[in-house]
Design a protein around this motif. Structure first.
Motif, PDB file in Angstrom:
ATOM      1  N   ILE A  53      37.664  33.585  38.840  1.00  0.00           N
ATOM      2  CA  ILE A  53      38.509  32.943  37.830  1.00  0.00           C
ATOM      3  C   ILE A  53      39.775  33.756  37.576  1.00  0.00           C
ATOM      4  CG2 ILE A  53      38.654  32.383  35.373  1.00  0.00           C
ATOM      5  CD1 ILE A  53      37.202  30.272  36.875  1.00  0.00           C
ATOM      6  N   MET A  54      39.623  35.065  37.444  1.00  0.00           N
ATOM      7  CA  MET A  54      40.781  35.924  37.194  1.00  0.00           C
ATOM      8  C   MET A  54      41.760  35.854  38.357  1.00  0.00           C
ATOM      9  SD  MET A  54      40.376  37.013  34.188  1.00  0.00           S
ATOM     10  CE  MET A  54      41.738  38.192  34.147  1.00  0.00           C
ATOM     11  N   LYS A  55      41.244  35.832  39.567  1.00  0.00           N
ATOM     12  CA  LYS A  55      42.107  35.736  40.742  1.00  0.00           C
ATOM     13  C   LYS A  55      42.864  34.413  40.730  1.00  0.00           C
ATOM     14  CE  LYS A  55      41.985  35.959  45.799  1.00  0.00           C
ATOM     15  NZ  LYS A  55      41.114  36.131  46.992  1.00  0.00           N
ATOM     16  N   LYS A  56      42.177  33.362  40.327  1.00  0.00           N
ATOM     17  CA  LYS A  56      42.817  32.037  40.274  1.00  0.00           C
ATOM     18  C   LYS A  56      43.909  32.018  39.201  1.00  0.00           C
ATOM     19  CE  LYS A  56      41.627  27.154  39.731  1.00  0.00           C
ATOM     20  NZ  LYS A  56      41.991  26.721  41.088  1.00  0.00           N
ATOM     21  N   MET A  57      43.624  32.618  38.054  1.00  0.00           N
ATOM     22  CA  MET A  57      44.593  32.618  36.960  1.00  0.00           C
ATOM     23  C   MET A  57      45.843  33.427  37.305  1.00  0.00           C
ATOM     24  SD  MET A  57      42.023  33.084  33.695  1.00  0.00           S
ATOM     25  CE  MET A  57      43.382  33.401  32.573  1.00  0.00           C
ATOM     26  N   MET A  58      45.665  34.457  38.134  1.00  0.00           N
ATOM     27  CA  MET A  58      46.783  35.324  38.500  1.00  0.00           C
ATOM     28  C   MET A  58      47.550  34.787  39.705  1.00  0.00           C
ATOM     29  SD  MET A  58      44.909  39.021  37.945  1.00  0.00           S
ATOM     30  CE  MET A  58      46.346  39.965  38.462  1.00  0.00           C
ATOM     31  N   GLY A  59      47.076  33.668  40.245  1.00  0.00           N
ATOM     32  CA  GLY A  59      47.772  33.041  41.363  1.00  0.00           C
ATOM     33  C   GLY A  59      47.486  33.703  42.673  1.00  0.00           C
TER      34      GLY A  59
END
Length: 205
Positions: free
Chosen positions: A199-205
């Motif tokens: 999720i964090m990777k997705k949020m950071m693009g």
């Protein structure tokens, strides 16, 4: 019993919302009926509680269980549970018969229910993989039909994985028949870190 971090719970919830939407679309096409879904619930539940809920007395007792193992970046399983009336009416819908025709779950109905379970889980898993950017695969479905309840089946299928699970639970209902099934994504507690990292990777693009 351990609790789920609120951020992690939100991540599982969002993935569950997307997965249930695609699952409902897939089910609607299979039975050619409108399908209603509820908002998935995310809980940390013990194995004993999962079994106890499936064995609730009366009309809500689960009498058909379909399980598929999950492997890949995290491990767990999917568990689809049907109350008696729903198992019979879903069989009718899948076999294109009038509701009320099926009175017993036999091999033809079992084949259709197993096929449905595989298709629903595949649809759910594809969108969760895409959303989270992780790799999860499902195995061949196991199915149990037991009018006395499927607690022993659940114990056999997931009892060796963990004592408690992160469960993303949703329910699909076909309003025109009042039929429903419960769809559960079961993750071992260690999945939290991996899901949160995705999720964090997705949020950071």
């Amino acid at each position: 019993m351990a609790e789920i971090d609120e951020m992690a719970k939100g991540a599982f919830q969002e993935a569950g919302n997307i997965g249930m939407g695609h699952l409902a679309t897939s089910l609607s096409k299979m039975v050619n009926r409108d399908v209603k879904i509820d908002i998935p619930i995310v809980e940390m539940i013990s194995l004993d509680e999962i079994i106890a809920r499936s064995n609730q007395e009366g009309k809500n007792k689960s009498v058909v269980g379909i399980h598929l193992h999950i492997t890949g970046d995290v491990t767990g399983g999917t568990l689809i549970l049907f109350p008696k009336f729903s198992a019979l009416s879903f069989s009718d819908l899948l076999m294109k018969k009038s509701i009320g025709t099926t009175t017993k779950i036999e091999e033809p109905q079992i084949r259709k229910l197993r096929e449905m379970g595989l298709n629903l889980c595949s649809s759910y898993m594809r969108v969760v993989n895409d959303f989270l950017g992780i790799s999860l695969s499902i195995g061949d479905p196991s199915i149990e039909v037991n009018m006395e309840g499927v607690g022993d089946f659940i114990q056999k299928e997931i009892g060796t994985l963990a004592d408690q699970f992160i469960v993303v639970k949703g329910e699909c209902m076909i309003p025109s028949t009042n039929s429903k099934h419960e769809f559960n994504m079961l993750f071992e507690p260690g999945a939290t870190d991996i899901i949160m990292a995705a999720i964090m990777k997705k949020m950071m693009g």
